[in-house]
Design a protein around this motif. Structure first.
Motif, short mmCIF file in Angstrom:
data_model
loop_
_atom_site.label_atom_id
_atom_site.label_comp_id
_atom_site.label_asym_id
_atom_site.label_seq_id
_atom_site.Cartn_x
_atom_site.Cartn_y
_atom_site.Cartn_z
N ALA A 222 90.25 10.67 5.08
CA ALA A 222 91.71 10.79 5.14
C ALA A 222 92.38 9.44 4.97
O ALA A 222 91.80 8.40 5.34
CB ALA A 222 92.11 11.42 6.48
N ASN A 225 92.72 5.39 7.44
CA ASN A 225 91.63 5.10 8.37
C ASN A 225 90.87 3.82 8.04
O ASN A 225 89.82 3.56 8.62
CB ASN A 225 90.65 6.28 8.43
N ASN A 378 90.65 9.22 -1.20
CA ASN A 378 91.06 10.19 -0.20
C ASN A 378 90.52 11.59 -0.54
O ASN A 378 90.72 12.53 0.24
CB ASN A 378 92.59 10.27 -0.11
N ASP A 401 88.32 10.05 11.29
CA ASP A 401 89.44 9.71 12.16
C ASP A 401 88.92 9.04 13.44
O ASP A 401 87.84 9.39 13.93
CB ASP A 401 90.22 10.97 12.56
N PHE A 407 91.63 5.05 19.51
CA PHE A 407 93.07 4.97 19.23
C PHE A 407 93.77 4.16 20.32
O PHE A 407 94.62 3.30 20.02
CB PHE A 407 93.65 6.38 19.16
N TYR A 435 100.67 13.93 19.85
CA TYR A 435 99.38 14.16 19.20
C TYR A 435 98.72 15.45 19.69
O TYR A 435 98.40 16.33 18.89
CB TYR A 435 98.45 12.95 19.42
N PRO A 441 96.29 14.69 13.99
CA PRO A 441 95.08 13.85 14.04
C PRO A 441 95.43 12.37 14.20
O PRO A 441 96.50 11.92 13.76
CB PRO A 441 94.41 14.11 12.69
N PHE A 442 94.54 11.64 14.85
CA PHE A 442 94.70 10.19 14.95
C PHE A 442 94.33 9.55 13.62
O PHE A 442 93.42 10.01 12.92
CB PHE A 442 93.80 9.62 16.05
N ARG A 443 95.03 8.46 13.29
CA ARG A 443 94.70 7.66 12.11
C ARG A 443 94.65 6.19 12.54
O ARG A 443 95.45 5.74 13.38
CB ARG A 443 95.74 7.83 11.00
N GLN A 446 97.93 4.03 12.38
CA GLN A 446 99.14 4.43 13.11
C GLN A 446 99.51 3.51 14.27
O GLN A 446 100.71 3.26 14.49
CB GLN A 446 99.01 5.88 13.57
#
Length: 483
Positions: A222, A225, A378, A401, A407, A435, A441-443, A446
């Motif tokens: 994704a 990341n 991607n 991720d 995170f 979230y 989803p976590f990236r 971010q």
């Protein structure tokens, strides 16, 4: 005051030694000639790039075990003809009006001892003239009328008058001596290369063998990341420096290889003193192992030798400039050419480790294809390429991720870096509200992006940047507005 007579004192003009004077004078002259010949004799040649003996190691510029190009002892040893060097000298003097012999040698990157006799020969041919004397047994040269006419004709054909070119065969040998195939990074090397990134140990364990292969790999996953960040740091796991020619000479054609926009020069430290004892060929430049990143702007022309019709100097393609380093194809699948065109162009070089390039003259040359190619995308690799190509890229690594713990750690690291104190309660609010609740989803990108939103908002409000629930709400509203 009279002392004992010297062993080299001249004999008297009469007396018993008079008859031996001619013989002793001849011996003295013979010895002087012998010493002069020894001082002018060129340094014994050694194989191209070989290290000198231990006595010559003092002031040696290369790191221990580092390959380097030795200074040429003659023009033939440099792979150059007298006419090639004369042409560069004439075009330089035509552009500068005048220059000393040492200035000329410095500009075209050849030793002065090779340029000085050439300048004398050009003066005898009435191509140049002495304008004034210069320091250290040198002269200031200027063009004669005949020299100026010839220089103008030469400049019309090719305006280049920089460093003398290096023959292709010497460059091929240099790539073989500095190949990444001989570099075998360890766990410690990878840990050092990725020390500024928060990266999962499992990811390093997968990257290690791929980097050791020196062949190529897919990084997919994704967006956001850190695929590009990972790819850009791969080269740091290899040796630090390589030597490349400033330009290549191939049957009269010039190809510019050193590119300041893509290569980072790493000059050797000067030995100091009036005389420079570094026995390095100045036509080469020491750079950090290259990492060249190309994205959506990549076209088929970028993979071929391109001729500048205004200067008649060709530009090396990106794969040649990235030899002994890493070539990152970022956003693979979004180039202006189709993936099939790119893969068909490289399917043989990836297998054979050499490439064929066409020159403007129509001549085809074989060059090394010696870099780690990283395809960052991607998209799923299987959706982009067929099995035949996937077989030639043996490593496919998914960049997943980050976990919640990772995170949170990224927020702490980025907060410290950006001057925003970490606040556990505010981070809990961010994760629970924005979230977990929406299933977002976590990236990896971010934490930095959200904190920059907070910093800009607080500067606007004349507040001290801080992690608060309200500030995170504002940042999320902007950042994820259409995501």
């Amino acid at each position: 005051m009279h002392g004992a007579p010297s062993d080299t004192a001249y004999p008297a003009t009469d007396g018993p030694d008079a008859e031996s004077r001619p013989r002793r004078l001849d011996e003295l002259l013979s010895r002087i000639q012998q010493l002069t010949a020894e001082s002018d004799a060129p340094e014994p040649s050694r194989p191209f790039g070989a290290q000198p003996d231990a006595a010559a190691q003092s002031g040696q510029p290369a790191e221990r075990g580092e390959w380097f190009p030795p200074e040429p002892a003659s023009l033939p040893a440099a792979g150059l003809s007298e006419s090639e060097v004369e042409n560069l000298v004439l075009k330089y003097l035509n552009a500068r009006a005048e220059a000393s012999g040492r200035d000329l040698a410095e500009h075209i990157k050849l030793p002065f001892r090779l340029i000085d006799p050439l300048m004398q020969a050009m003066k005898d041919d009435q191509m140049v003239a002495h304008k004034a004397a210069a320091m250290m047994n040198d002269y200031v040269y200027t063009l004669t009328g005949a020299g100026r006419e010839r220089a103008k004709k030469l400049a019309e054909y090719c305006s280049y008058y920089g460093a003398a070119p290096v023959p292709l065969d010497e460059y091929v040998r240099s790539v073989s001596a500095q190949t990444i195939a001989d570099q075998h990074p360890t766990e410690e090397d990878l840990a050092r290369a990725f020390s500024d990134l928060l990266i999962d140990p499992g990811m390093l364990a997968r990257l290690g063998p791929a980097i050791n292969s020196g062949r190529g790999l897919f990084l997919f996953g994704a967006p956001g990341n850190g695929k590009t960040s990972i790819a850009e740091r791969v080269t740091k796991a290899f040796g630090q420096f390589v030597w490349i020619p400033r330009s290549l000479g191939i049957d009269g054609e010039l190809i510019r290889l050193f590119d300041p926009s893509m290569h980072e020069e790493a000059p050797i430290s000067s030995a100091g003193g009036l005389l420079d004892d570094r026995a390095v060929d100045s036509r080469w430049v020491r750079i950090r192992r290259p990492t060249i990143v190309v994205g959506g702007e990549l076209t088929m022309d970028s993979l071929e030798v391109t001729l500048n019709t205004a200067t008649n100097v060709s530009e090396a393609p990106v794969q040649l400039k990235s030899n002994c380093g890493t070539l990152v194809i970022d956003d693979f699948g979004r180039q202006r050419m189709t993936t099939d065109e790119l893969l068909n162009r490289w399917i043989v070089p990836l297998e054979k480790r050499y490439d064929f390039l066409n020159l403007s003259s129509g001549k085809k040359i074989q060059v090394p294809f010696d870099q780690l190619i990283v395809f960052s995308t991607n998209l799923e690799p299987k959706d982009l390429v067929d099995d035949a190509f996937l077989r030639r890229i043996p490593y496919k690594i998914e960049v997943v991720d980050p976990s919640e713990a990772a995170f949170r750690k990224l927020l702490s690291i980025m907060g410290k870096s950006l001057g925003v104190p970490y606040d556990e309660a505010a981070v809990n609010h961010l994760i629970d509200t924005h979230y977990r609740a929406p299933g977002r989803p976590f990236r990896a990108c971010q934490p930095r992006d959200l904190l920059l939103q907070i910093i800009n908002f607080c500067h606007y409000k004349k507040q001290t940047p801080a992690m608060t629930p309200a500030n995170f709400d504002f940042a999320v509203e902007n950042y994820f507005a259409i995501m």
